[in-house]
Design a protein around this motif. Structure first.
Motif, short mmCIF file in Angstrom:
data_model
loop_
_atom_site.label_atom_id
_atom_site.label_comp_id
_atom_site.label_asym_id
_atom_site.label_seq_id
_atom_site.Cartn_x
_atom_site.Cartn_y
_atom_site.Cartn_z
N ARG A 87 0.84 -1.22 0.00
CA ARG A 87 0.00 0.00 0.00
C ARG A 87 0.86 1.25 0.00
N ILE A 88 1.89 1.28 0.82
CA ILE A 88 2.78 2.44 0.89
C ILE A 88 3.45 2.66 -0.46
N LEU A 89 3.96 1.59 -1.06
CA LEU A 89 4.60 1.71 -2.37
C LEU A 89 3.63 2.23 -3.42
N ALA A 90 2.40 1.75 -3.39
CA ALA A 90 1.40 2.19 -4.36
C ALA A 90 1.08 3.68 -4.19
N VAL A 91 0.87 4.11 -2.96
CA VAL A 91 0.52 5.51 -2.70
C VAL A 91 1.66 6.43 -3.13
N VAL A 92 2.86 6.09 -2.75
CA VAL A 92 4.01 6.96 -3.04
C VAL A 92 4.31 6.97 -4.54
N SER A 93 4.16 5.85 -5.21
CA SER A 93 4.46 5.80 -6.64
C SER A 93 3.39 6.48 -7.48
N GLU A 94 2.15 6.53 -7.00
CA GLU A 94 1.06 7.16 -7.74
C GLU A 94 1.00 8.66 -7.56
N SER A 95 1.65 9.18 -6.56
CA SER A 95 1.60 10.62 -6.26
C SER A 95 2.80 11.32 -6.87
N PRO A 96 2.53 12.35 -7.66
CA PRO A 96 3.67 13.08 -8.25
C PRO A 96 4.48 13.76 -7.16
N ARG A 97 5.75 13.76 -7.36
CA ARG A 97 6.66 14.40 -6.40
C ARG A 97 6.76 15.88 -6.71
N ILE A 98 6.60 16.70 -5.68
CA ILE A 98 6.72 18.15 -5.82
C ILE A 98 7.89 18.60 -4.98
N ASP A 99 8.90 19.14 -5.61
CA ASP A 99 10.09 19.60 -4.88
C ASP A 99 10.11 21.09 -4.77
#
Length: 99
Positions: A87-99
């Motif tokens: 679940r953690i991997l799915a959530v983090v991989s589906e969310s675009p990273r904003i730096d």
């Protein structure tokens, strides 16, 4: 009525718990810091009560185990933790990273 897929803010009473979890997400490995911190921000509020109880158990695992599980070099022996890692991997991989 709110869509069940919408992110729900955590109640104010949970602020202390969230701060405690954020502290526990700070690890000896920078990659784990980022991964767990992003999940706390992006997906923790969506967890069921049972998953919220499993999250501190996951955080209690040693960094080498967590690293292996999140890098998919091995699997957690406990099926609940395996599901939480996925679940953690799915959530983090589906969310675009904003730096």
């Amino acid at each position: 009525m709110a869509d069940s897929t919408e992110s729900q803010p955590l109640p104010a009473a949970d602020d202390r718990e969230l701060q405690r979890l954020r502290w526990q997400c700070r690890r000896g490995m920078l990659e784990l810091d980022h991964l767990l911190g992003r999940f706390l921000d992006l997906g923790y509020a969506e967890l069921s009560e049972a998953e919220r109880q499993d999250f501190p158990v996951l955080l209690g695992e040693p960094d080498p185990h967590l690293s292996d599980w999140f890098m998919e070099r091995s699997e957690a022996p406990d099926p609940r933790l395996r599901a939480l890692v996925a679940r953690i991997l799915a959530v983090v991989s589906e969310s675009p990273r904003i730096d």
